[in-house]
Design an enzyme around this catalytic site. Structure first.
Site, PDB file in Angstrom:
ATOM      1  N   ASP A  42      43.532  34.676  44.183  1.00 52.34           N
ATOM      2  CA  ASP A  42      43.802  35.714  43.191  1.00 52.34           C
ATOM      3  C   ASP A  42      45.170  35.347  42.641  1.00 52.34           C
ATOM      4  O   ASP A  42      46.175  35.473  43.347  1.00 52.34           O
ATOM      5  CB  ASP A  42      43.850  37.099  43.842  1.00 52.34           C
ATOM      6  CG  ASP A  42      44.056  38.169  42.791  1.00 52.34           C
ATOM      7  OD1 ASP A  42      44.924  37.981  41.923  1.00 52.34           O
ATOM      8  OD2 ASP A  42      43.343  39.176  42.821  1.00 52.34           O
ATOM      9  N   HIS A  43      45.213  34.872  41.412  1.00 52.62           N
ATOM     10  CA  HIS A  43      46.477  34.279  40.971  1.00 52.62           C
ATOM     11  C   HIS A  43      47.607  35.306  40.877  1.00 52.62           C
ATOM     12  O   HIS A  43      48.769  34.935  40.877  1.00 52.62           O
ATOM     13  CB  HIS A  43      46.297  33.483  39.669  1.00 52.62           C
ATOM     14  CG  HIS A  43      46.190  34.316  38.434  1.00 52.62           C
ATOM     15  ND1 HIS A  43      45.041  34.932  38.049  1.00 52.62           N
ATOM     16  CD2 HIS A  43      47.109  34.623  37.484  1.00 52.62           C
ATOM     17  CE1 HIS A  43      45.252  35.577  36.910  1.00 52.62           C
ATOM     18  NE2 HIS A  43      46.498  35.414  36.545  1.00 52.62           N
ATOM     19  N   HIS A  95      42.790  41.724  40.943  1.00 52.37           N
ATOM     20  CA  HIS A  95      44.242  41.804  40.739  1.00 52.37           C
ATOM     21  C   HIS A  95      44.808  43.191  41.081  1.00 52.37           C
ATOM     22  O   HIS A  95      45.806  43.314  41.791  1.00 52.37           O
ATOM     23  CB  HIS A  95      44.598  41.463  39.291  1.00 52.37           C
ATOM     24  CG  HIS A  95      44.030  40.153  38.820  1.00 52.37           C
ATOM     25  ND1 HIS A  95      43.886  39.063  39.648  1.00 52.37           N
ATOM     26  CD2 HIS A  95      43.578  39.755  37.608  1.00 52.37           C
ATOM     27  CE1 HIS A  95      43.361  38.054  38.953  1.00 52.37           C
ATOM     28  NE2 HIS A  95      43.165  38.451  37.718  1.00 52.37           N
TER      29      HIS A  95
HETATM   30  C1  BG6 Z   1      42.174  36.708  34.673  1.00 50.06           C
HETATM   31  C2  BG6 Z   1      41.179  37.470  33.842  1.00 50.06           C
HETATM   32  O1  BG6 Z   1      41.844  36.779  36.031  1.00 50.06           O
HETATM   33  O2  BG6 Z   1      43.461  37.271  34.481  1.00 50.06           O
HETATM   34  C3  BG6 Z   1      41.567  37.460  32.378  1.00 50.06           C
HETATM   35  O3  BG6 Z   1      39.894  36.878  33.995  1.00 50.06           O
HETATM   36  C4  BG6 Z   1      42.982  37.951  32.212  1.00 50.06           C
HETATM   37  O4  BG6 Z   1      40.686  38.258  31.611  1.00 50.06           O
HETATM   38  C5  BG6 Z   1      43.921  37.204  33.146  1.00 50.06           C
HETATM   39  O5  BG6 Z   1      43.368  37.734  30.858  1.00 50.06           O
HETATM   40  C6  BG6 Z   1      45.312  37.805  33.123  1.00 50.06           C
HETATM   41  O6  BG6 Z   1      46.185  36.990  33.846  1.00 50.06           O
HETATM   42  P1  BG6 Z   1      47.735  36.976  33.539  1.00 50.06           P
HETATM   43  O7  BG6 Z   1      48.305  36.061  34.561  1.00 50.06           O
HETATM   44  O8  BG6 Z   1      47.891  36.480  32.131  1.00 50.06           O
HETATM   45  O9  BG6 Z   1      48.193  38.387  33.672  1.00 50.06           O
END
Ligand code: BG6
Length: 506
Positions: free
Chosen positions: A194-195, A257
């Site tokens: 989960d980044h 997230h």
């Molecule tokens: C991803 C989603 O996991 O996270 C995207 O699939 C979203 O829809 C993105 O835009 C948002 O990531 P960040 O790091 O730009 O907040």
């Protein structure tokens, strides 16, 4: 365990910069895809630039596209222009395997290439497989790796599997994916990404709470009136309309997230800040989140979809006009909800969550809104501009922490107004904040699972999210519309304002 050695403590001071990947081959399934060029290769190049890869490192790309080794090297070089000599050196050893994910020949060829890479680059039989394919191939690849004898480490080596999101589209499919993965890999070999967990400021929630004597004592129901978690994006679905139609905001952002950030915000102090300590406490916190009944879904959850409008000075199309989206689509691009946590620390503290696309700006933050003081020793007319205190962890884009409190306005009257005090990462630390993927890729190669999701966490977040999806399927919570460039449908305001509170304007 795969290596027999305990993973390093990721929070040990000074260790982070000294971290280096051991000799290893990173095998990327989905190597010709968007995630590989947009995130994985640039992040690896940044890790290489910081000298955190050894010469015994290689990437083997696997995908269906017809590419040669040379084409793949060119793709890797083009994905990161001006990456420096370390990246050029690494790329020169990259290999490519073309094939279908369901075909035994692909994995026979992969085995052969891995042996050649071990021989040529000294990667010693260590492998990290990265599943960056479309999700419906995850189980196929995981099983095939096992069937071809590629999932078990040789003595003294390690083999790990990194799985991208989404991890299932409901509890049943997540459990089925787990079963497939576990036919080939032990749970301690599995690194679910989960980044958001790789974002520095998300980890800073832990530092804020547990490295300071002043915050943790007020981090509970006695002082906190409610919590607000916002994950706002100004972008629309872009070219991902086809994918998004099968996901929606609840699956795309909330199930993963939001639940992860919430888990870290609400957890009890772990005995140790390590993979087991943190993940055990996160699971306990998520387990305490109450499941909503179908009636509660109607009253506590708002789902919305963006119409045309203006965002950041640009006129933008509505969701139904986006490429790959059905003209009568009912997919939600916005969710707001009120959750309750059934435990000693948080009983009675509502947790408000909102996330959406095409909102006025990109901002992710967690705000603790405190109770008002019990008594104001001056005329309330002099405190009209005084809000309750709050602490806001700004996850992105302007990473930092804001404290809002009352201060006397200069002048003869005792007028009090809310002011804010800011800590900004950029201003306080000279180091560049690494991208989340840099941190997570390095952790997977080093063997530190702290910032990856364990199977029981996935299960807990589906336990919370699935009943909402089911109630929606039964018709609870009609889809509300909102103009692009606004903070979501009016219903989202009503959700919070009906209790005398209001959304923060980040
Ligand atoms: C991803 C989603 O996991 O996270 C995207 O699939 C979203 O829809 C993105 O835009 C948002 O990531 P960040 O790091 O730009 O907040």
């Amino acid at each position: 365990m795969t290596t027999g050695e305990p993973p390093p403590n990721p929070f040990a001071i000074g260790l982070e910069m000294a971290r280096r990947a051991p000799p290893v081959v990173l095998v990327v399934f989905g190597a010709s895809g968007d995630l590989t060029s947009r995130k994985l290769l640039p992040s690896l190049a940044a890790v290489a630039r910081r000298q955190q890869l050894t010469d015994s490192f290689a990437v083997v790309g696997v995908a269906r596209s017809e590419l040669s080794d040379e084409d793949f090297r060119k793709l890797a070089a083009d994905a990161v222009p001006d990456a420096g000599p370390e990246w050029e050196r690494a790329v020169s050893g990259f290999r490519y395997v073309q094939g279908e994910y369901g075909e035994p020949a692909t994995f026979d060829r992969l085995r052969q290439v891995l042996e050649e890479v071990d021989h040529d680059r000294g990667t010693q039989g260590n492998r990290v497989y990265y599943l960056a394919t479309v999700p419906d191939q995850f189980a196929t690849v995981a099983c095939a790796l096992g069937e071809h004898g590629l999932s078990r480490p040789r003595k003294g080596c390690f083999v790990r599997l990194v799985v991208e999101k989404p991890y299932g589209r409901d509890p049943q499919s997540a459990a089925a994916l787990d079963r497939a993965v576990h036919t080939s890999f032990d749970e301690d070999q599995v690194y679910r990404i989960d980044h958001y967990l790789g974002k520095e400021t998300v980890q800073n929630v832990l530092a804020l709470r547990f490295a300071n004597a002043i915050f943790e004592p007020v981090w509970n129901r006695r002082y906190v009136d409610h919590v607000q978690l916002t994950v706002a994006e100004s972008i629309g679905v872009g070219h991902r309309g086809g994918f998004y139609e099968t996901a929606g905001a609840l699956r795309d952002i909330v199930q993963n997230h939001v639940m992860q950030v919430l888990g870290l915000t609400l957890l009890e102090p772990p005995a140790t800040v390590d993979a087991q300590g943190i993940r055990d406490e996160k699971v306990k916190a998520l387990r305490a989140v109450e499941v909503l009944s179908p009636d509660e879904v109607s009253t506590s959850v708002v789902r919305g979809q963006y119409d045309r409008g203006w965002v950041e000075g640009q006129e933008v199309a509505g969701y139904r006009q986006e490429e790959g989206v059905a003209p009568d689509s009912h997919t939600e691009t916005f969710v707001a909800m009120r959750l309750a946590v059934d435990n000693w620390r948080w009983a009675g503290v509502p947790i408000y969550v909102r996330t959406g696309k095409r909102l006025p700006k990109r901002v992710t933050e967690v705000a603790m809104a405190f109770h008002r003081v019990p008594h104001l020793p001056f005329a309330s007319s002099l405190a009209r501009d005084l809000d309750a205190n709050s602490i806001v962890v700004r996850v992105q884009p302007d990473e930092g922490i804001t404290m809002c409190f009352g201060a006397k306005v200069p002048g003869p009257e005792f007028r009090v107004r809310t002011v804010s005090m800011d800590f900004s990462y950029g201003a306080s630390f000279m180091e560049e904040t690494p991208d989340a993927y840099e941190r997570l890729l390095l952790d997977a190669m080093v063997g530190d699972p702290t910032l990856f999701i364990r199977a029981d966490e996935v299960e807990q977040s589906w336990r919370i999210v699935a009943p909402i999806l089911e109630a929606w399927e039964e018709g609870a919570a009609p889809l509300a519309r909102y103009e692009s460039g606004t903070w979501g449908p009016r219903e989202a305001n009503r959700l919070i304002e009906s209790t005398g509170r209001r959304w923060r304007r980040p």
